[in-house]
Design a protein around this motif. Structure first.
Motif, mmCIF file in Angstrom:
data_model
loop_
_atom_site.group_PDB
_atom_site.id
_atom_site.type_symbol
_atom_site.label_atom_id
_atom_site.label_comp_id
_atom_site.label_asym_id
_atom_site.label_seq_id
_atom_site.Cartn_x
_atom_site.Cartn_y
_atom_site.Cartn_z
ATOM 1 N N TRP A 10 40.341 -24.205 -20.334
ATOM 2 C CA TRP A 10 39.222 -23.725 -19.535
ATOM 3 C C TRP A 10 39.295 -24.219 -18.088
ATOM 4 O O TRP A 10 38.486 -23.810 -17.268
ATOM 5 N N ALA A 11 40.249 -25.085 -17.793
ATOM 6 C CA ALA A 11 40.336 -25.673 -16.463
ATOM 7 C C ALA A 11 41.439 -25.055 -15.604
ATOM 8 O O ALA A 11 41.719 -25.532 -14.513
ATOM 9 N N ARG A 12 42.064 -24.011 -16.101
ATOM 10 C CA ARG A 12 43.104 -23.384 -15.287
ATOM 11 C C ARG A 12 42.960 -21.871 -15.333
ATOM 12 O O ARG A 12 42.368 -21.302 -16.263
ATOM 13 N N GLU A 13 43.496 -21.225 -14.330
ATOM 14 C CA GLU A 13 43.392 -19.775 -14.220
ATOM 15 C C GLU A 13 44.320 -19.092 -15.211
ATOM 16 O O GLU A 13 45.456 -19.525 -15.411
ATOM 17 N N GLN A 14 43.822 -18.058 -15.854
ATOM 18 C CA GLN A 14 44.646 -17.324 -16.808
ATOM 19 C C GLN A 14 45.684 -16.497 -16.069
ATOM 20 O O GLN A 14 45.383 -15.820 -15.082
ATOM 21 N N ARG A 15 46.918 -16.554 -16.562
ATOM 22 C CA ARG A 15 47.986 -15.769 -15.943
ATOM 23 C C ARG A 15 47.871 -14.306 -16.355
ATOM 24 O O ARG A 15 47.421 -13.995 -17.449
ATOM 25 N N ARG A 16 48.341 -13.458 -15.495
ATOM 26 C CA ARG A 16 48.325 -12.036 -15.800
ATOM 27 C C ARG A 16 49.420 -11.718 -16.805
ATOM 28 O O ARG A 16 50.531 -12.234 -16.732
ATOM 29 N N ALA A 17 49.101 -10.873 -17.755
ATOM 30 C CA ALA A 17 50.062 -10.537 -18.812
ATOM 31 C C ALA A 17 51.243 -9.758 -18.255
ATOM 32 O O ALA A 17 51.078 -8.877 -17.422
ATOM 33 N N ASP A 18 52.448 -10.126 -18.718
ATOM 34 C CA ASP A 18 53.627 -9.359 -18.334
ATOM 35 C C ASP A 18 54.130 -8.519 -19.501
ATOM 36 O O ASP A 18 55.077 -7.778 -19.374
ATOM 37 N N GLN A 19 53.477 -8.669 -20.649
ATOM 38 C CA GLN A 19 53.801 -7.836 -21.801
ATOM 39 C C GLN A 19 52.509 -7.171 -22.260
ATOM 40 O O GLN A 19 51.662 -7.819 -22.867
ATOM 41 N N PRO A 20 52.315 -5.893 -21.977
ATOM 42 C CA PRO A 20 51.045 -5.242 -22.306
ATOM 43 C C PRO A 20 50.652 -5.396 -23.770
ATOM 44 O O PRO A 20 49.476 -5.453 -24.091
ATOM 45 N N ALA A 21 51.613 -5.450 -24.667
ATOM 46 C CA ALA A 21 51.292 -5.535 -26.090
ATOM 47 C C ALA A 21 50.899 -6.952 -26.505
ATOM 48 O O ALA A 21 50.382 -7.151 -27.593
ATOM 49 N N LEU A 22 51.153 -7.926 -25.633
ATOM 50 C CA LEU A 22 50.871 -9.314 -25.966
ATOM 51 C C LEU A 22 49.796 -9.835 -25.018
ATOM 52 O O LEU A 22 49.997 -9.897 -23.820
ATOM 53 N N SER A 23 48.667 -10.207 -25.567
ATOM 54 C CA SER A 23 47.573 -10.714 -24.758
ATOM 55 C C SER A 23 47.094 -12.034 -25.342
ATOM 56 O O SER A 23 47.403 -12.380 -26.489
ATOM 57 N N ARG A 24 46.336 -12.769 -24.552
ATOM 58 C CA ARG A 24 45.762 -14.000 -25.072
ATOM 59 C C ARG A 24 44.885 -13.717 -26.290
ATOM 60 O O ARG A 24 44.912 -14.446 -27.276
ATOM 61 N N GLU A 25 44.123 -12.632 -26.227
ATOM 62 C CA GLU A 25 43.228 -12.289 -27.343
ATOM 63 C C GLU A 25 44.025 -12.044 -28.631
ATOM 64 O O GLU A 25 43.633 -12.503 -29.715
ATOM 65 N N ALA A 26 45.146 -11.304 -28.508
ATOM 66 C CA ALA A 26 45.971 -11.031 -29.687
ATOM 67 C C ALA A 26 46.580 -12.314 -30.238
ATOM 68 O O ALA A 26 46.664 -12.504 -31.463
ATOM 69 N N ILE A 27 46.989 -13.199 -29.358
ATOM 70 C CA ILE A 27 47.567 -14.477 -29.782
ATOM 71 C C ILE A 27 46.537 -15.289 -30.550
ATOM 72 O O ILE A 27 46.815 -15.840 -31.621
ATOM 73 N N VAL A 28 45.327 -15.355 -30.020
ATOM 74 C CA VAL A 28 44.278 -16.154 -30.661
ATOM 75 C C VAL A 28 43.883 -15.554 -32.009
ATOM 76 O O VAL A 28 43.707 -16.278 -32.997
ATOM 77 N N ARG A 29 43.770 -14.235 -32.068
ATOM 78 C CA ARG A 29 43.430 -13.592 -33.351
ATOM 79 C C ARG A 29 44.460 -13.916 -34.423
ATOM 80 O O ARG A 29 44.107 -14.227 -35.570
ATOM 81 N N GLU A 30 45.726 -13.833 -34.081
ATOM 82 C CA GLU A 30 46.777 -14.104 -35.059
ATOM 83 C C GLU A 30 46.798 -15.576 -35.436
ATOM 84 O O GLU A 30 47.027 -15.927 -36.600
ATOM 85 N N ALA A 31 46.551 -16.443 -34.463
ATOM 86 C CA ALA A 31 46.500 -17.876 -34.759
ATOM 87 C C ALA A 31 45.374 -18.190 -35.744
ATOM 88 O O ALA A 31 45.562 -18.973 -36.682
ATOM 89 N N ILE A 32 44.226 -17.578 -35.555
ATOM 90 C CA ILE A 32 43.103 -17.804 -36.471
ATOM 91 C C ILE A 32 43.444 -17.303 -37.870
ATOM 92 O O ILE A 32 43.119 -17.952 -38.873
#
Length: 246
Positions: A16-38
């Motif tokens: 929460w203390a750093r800026e999120q980087r812009r995605a370079d892979q449209p199919a891979l997002s932070r949201e998708a990563i977190v969903r799969e991790a959960i």
């Protein structure tokens, strides 16, 4: 010293203390990563989660994941915040503060049992409490306890949720053990009872307690767990009620 140099030298260890980087892979997002991790955490627990395994599940290399999430600790912060959105806190100012707190506590417990890893990492997941969903949960609790009239609402919240988190942690660990046995809870308890009776022989108070709950523990173990949770929560709320101004 410039702000950028200070940030580079002493970064705050939180997603929460750093800026999120812009995605370079449209199919891979932070949201998708977190969903799969959960999904992995829910299925197999904390030990099974690694950036390498997560990347394989997402058909992406670990390097690609690190463009979105810098460390596994940051990933856990994000996972905690994602499931915090599932916790319901009733609006503040209702006619019955006890009923509202009981509902919030029950919702937290339900969420913790749905995600058995949650309570285990709450104290370890970095600065998870800075996430937007967790902040919303905390803000609604603060509003609820303030409206109820508690002069120190944060301490009242700590008292209630120390109990809720402690009970949920124990309960989640028990249900994980049952699930790994490949049996229903009733079947597991029925198989365990002879051993429990044997080891409690000679411990009069423990044997008496086991005898009192043995039938319900087999017939309706979920109801027994609900009753235990409700009893302890009522005790905590009875004590807090004495702290309200007359």
């Amino acid at each position: 010293m410039s702000r950028s140099k200070t940030t580079d030298k002493n970064p705050i260890p939180s997603v929460w203390a750093r800026e999120q980087r812009r995605a370079d892979q449209p199919a891979l997002s932070r949201e998708a990563i977190v969903r799969e991790a959960i999904a992995m955490l829910d299925a197999d627990g904390i030990e099974a989660l690694s950036m390498r395994k997560l990347g394989a599940r997402l058909n992406a290399g670990a390097t690609s994941l690190y463009r979105h999430v810098a460390t596994k600790d940051e990933l856990m912060e994000l996972a905690v915040d994602e499931v915090a959105a599932e916790i319901h806190v009733p609006p503040a100012g209702g006619p019955d503060w006890r009923a509202a707190v009981t509902e919030a506590a029950g919702s937290f417990r339900t969420t913790a049992l749905r995600h058995p890893w949650l309570t285990l990492v709450l104290g370890q997941a970095g600065l998870a409490y800075l996430g937007p969903n967790y902040m919303t949960f905390s803000e609604r609790l603060a509003a609820l306890f303030t409206a109820a009239g508690f002069p120190e609402p944060s301490r009242a919240i700590d008292a209630v949720f120390s109990y809720v988190i402690g009970m949920s942690t124990t309960e989640a660990a028990w249900l994980t053990t049952v699930a790994r046995a490949g049996e229903t809870e009733s079947e597991f308890v029925a198989r365990l009872l002879p051993t429990a009776r044997q080891v409690s022989a000679g411990y009069d108070h423990l044997a008496a307690a086991e005898a009192t709950t043995a039938v319900q523990a087999v017939d309706d173990p979920a109801r027994l767990r609900d009753d235990k949770f409700a009893y302890g929560l009522d005790v905590v709320l009875d004590g807090l009620a004495l702290r309200l101004p007359k």
